[in-house]
Design a protein around this motif. Structure first.
Motif, PDB file in Angstrom:
ATOM      1  N   ALA A  47      44.909  29.719  57.415  1.00 39.37           N
ATOM      2  CA  ALA A  47      46.241  29.653  58.024  1.00 39.37           C
ATOM      3  C   ALA A  47      46.727  31.068  58.297  1.00 39.37           C
ATOM      4  O   ALA A  47      46.400  32.005  57.562  1.00 39.37           O
ATOM      5  N   VAL A  48      47.512  31.197  59.344  1.00 37.21           N
ATOM      6  CA  VAL A  48      48.081  32.486  59.719  1.00 37.21           C
ATOM      7  C   VAL A  48      49.598  32.361  59.696  1.00 37.21           C
ATOM      8  O   VAL A  48      50.155  31.417  60.258  1.00 37.21           O
ATOM      9  N   PHE A  80      63.369  37.614  59.755  1.00 40.04           N
ATOM     10  CA  PHE A  80      62.555  36.528  60.290  1.00 40.04           C
ATOM     11  C   PHE A  80      61.721  35.882  59.180  1.00 40.04           C
ATOM     12  O   PHE A  80      61.745  34.662  59.008  1.00 40.04           O
ATOM     13  N   ALA A  81      60.993  36.677  58.425  1.00 35.98           N
ATOM     14  CA  ALA A  81      60.170  36.138  57.341  1.00 35.98           C
ATOM     15  C   ALA A  81      61.049  35.498  56.266  1.00 35.98           C
ATOM     16  O   ALA A  81      60.689  34.463  55.708  1.00 35.98           O
ATOM     17  N   ASP A  82      62.195  36.100  55.990  1.00 34.65           N
ATOM     18  CA  ASP A  82      63.115  35.524  55.000  1.00 34.65           C
ATOM     19  C   ASP A  82      63.517  34.101  55.385  1.00 34.65           C
ATOM     20  O   ASP A  82      63.632  33.229  54.536  1.00 34.65           O
ATOM     21  N   LYS A  83      63.724  33.878  56.649  1.00 38.41           N
ATOM     22  CA  LYS A  83      64.157  32.564  57.134  1.00 38.41           C
ATOM     23  C   LYS A  83      63.013  31.555  57.179  1.00 38.41           C
ATOM     24  O   LYS A  83      63.205  30.384  56.844  1.00 38.41           O
ATOM     25  N   TRP A  84      61.828  31.976  57.609  1.00 40.16           N
ATOM     26  CA  TRP A  84      60.767  31.026  57.924  1.00 40.16           C
ATOM     27  C   TRP A  84      59.644  30.897  56.906  1.00 40.16           C
ATOM     28  O   TRP A  84      58.990  29.845  56.837  1.00 40.16           O
ATOM     29  N   HIS A  85      59.349  31.919  56.134  1.00 41.04           N
ATOM     30  CA  HIS A  85      58.158  31.849  55.277  1.00 41.04           C
ATOM     31  C   HIS A  85      58.244  30.771  54.203  1.00 41.04           C
ATOM     32  O   HIS A  85      57.299  30.002  54.027  1.00 41.04           O
ATOM     33  N   ALA A  86      59.341  30.703  53.474  1.00 44.21           N
ATOM     34  CA  ALA A  86      59.426  29.706  52.389  1.00 44.21           C
ATOM     35  C   ALA A  86      59.256  28.278  52.903  1.00 44.21           C
ATOM     36  O   ALA A  86      58.438  27.518  52.350  1.00 44.21           O
ATOM     37  N   PRO A  87      59.973  27.859  53.950  1.00 44.25           N
ATOM     38  CA  PRO A  87      59.771  26.476  54.405  1.00 44.25           C
ATOM     39  C   PRO A  87      58.367  26.222  54.976  1.00 44.25           C
ATOM     40  O   PRO A  87      57.816  25.135  54.806  1.00 44.25           O
ATOM     41  N   LEU A  88      57.792  27.234  55.623  1.00 44.09           N
ATOM     42  CA  LEU A  88      56.434  27.049  56.152  1.00 44.09           C
ATOM     43  C   LEU A  88      55.404  27.018  55.027  1.00 44.09           C
ATOM     44  O   LEU A  88      54.480  26.197  55.051  1.00 44.09           O
ATOM     45  N   LEU A  89      55.560  27.872  54.037  1.00 42.75           N
ATOM     46  CA  LEU A  89      54.626  27.870  52.913  1.00 42.75           C
ATOM     47  C   LEU A  89      54.723  26.566  52.112  1.00 42.75           C
ATOM     48  O   LEU A  89      53.732  26.116  51.535  1.00 42.75           O
ATOM     49  N   ALA A  90      55.889  25.961  52.093  1.00 43.47           N
ATOM     50  CA  ALA A  90      56.042  24.679  51.404  1.00 43.47           C
ATOM     51  C   ALA A  90      55.171  23.601  52.051  1.00 43.47           C
ATOM     52  O   ALA A  90      54.779  22.634  51.388  1.00 43.47           O
ATOM     53  N   MET A 136      52.198  24.207  53.075  1.00 44.37           N
ATOM     54  CA  MET A 136      50.812  24.626  52.816  1.00 44.37           C
ATOM     55  C   MET A 136      50.593  24.737  51.305  1.00 44.37           C
ATOM     56  O   MET A 136      50.426  25.830  50.766  1.00 44.37           O
ATOM     57  N   PRO A 137      50.579  23.626  50.585  1.00 42.93           N
ATOM     58  CA  PRO A 137      50.534  23.684  49.119  1.00 42.93           C
ATOM     59  C   PRO A 137      49.188  24.078  48.522  1.00 42.93           C
ATOM     60  O   PRO A 137      49.116  24.359  47.331  1.00 42.93           O
ATOM     61  N   ASN A 138      48.137  24.125  49.312  1.00 47.19           N
ATOM     62  CA  ASN A 138      46.803  24.374  48.755  1.00 47.19           C
ATOM     63  C   ASN A 138      46.271  25.768  49.026  1.00 47.19           C
ATOM     64  O   ASN A 138      45.059  25.966  49.063  1.00 47.19           O
TER      65      ASN A 138
END
Length: 155
Positions: free
Chosen positions: A43-44, A67-77, A79-81
């Motif tokens: 994943a990228v 940008f990362a503050d807004k988007w990384h946590a919900p996107l990483l959620a 990708m649990p593996n």
């Protein structure tokens, strides 16, 4: 993989890492283009989704703040593996490693200190040929370890 932002070429093609940097990154990882794009095991997540433009003094501008503050946590959620996160370049390392070495070179040299979660890398940009020439230990010891870890994950 967390990195700065797509290059102008990658943004134009609408395919991440579709440039010389991507070719080198795939080589470092020891994966084919097909494995990189179609394995379903990689994943990228860029720090910004758009090419930021050129800096007046050379190189690309940094990713947009927030940008990362807004988007990384919900996107990483979603990708649990995740087994390993490659932190490609100084911006990714600054964002994800608040306790890192004083320089990018030292952080990359001490990559093992950040395992098993993170693997810091220099950006594979052709602009970094000089850095690689000055630090042969990277190709001699870091790249083989990266290839081993990535190979274990995608096998």
């Amino acid at each position: 993989m967390v990195s700065q932002a797509p290059s102008r070429q990658a943004q134009a093609s609408m395919t991440f890492w579709d440039d010389a940097s991507g070719n080198r990154l795939r080589d470092w990882m020891g994966v084919t283009k097909d494995q990189f794009y179609n394995s379903g095991k990689l994943a990228v997540l860029p720090l910004d989704f758009y090419y930021p433009g050129k800096h007046v003094h050379g190189g690309d501008l940094p990713p947009r703040k927030g940008f990362a503050d807004k988007w990384h946590a919900p996107l990483l959620a979603l990708m649990p593996n995740i087994k390993l996160t490659l932190l490609i370049g100084q911006y990714a390392q600054k964002y994800y490693l608040p306790k890192r070495e004083k320089t990018l070179t030292a952080t990359v040299e001490h990559y093992a200190d950040y395992l098993p979660a993170f693997f810091p890398l220099v950006h594979p940009s052709p602009l970094n040929y000089g850095w690689m020439h000055q630090h042969p230990w990277f190709v001699e010891s870091v790249v083989p370890e990266l290839q081993t870890r990535v190979g274990e994950i995608i096998s």
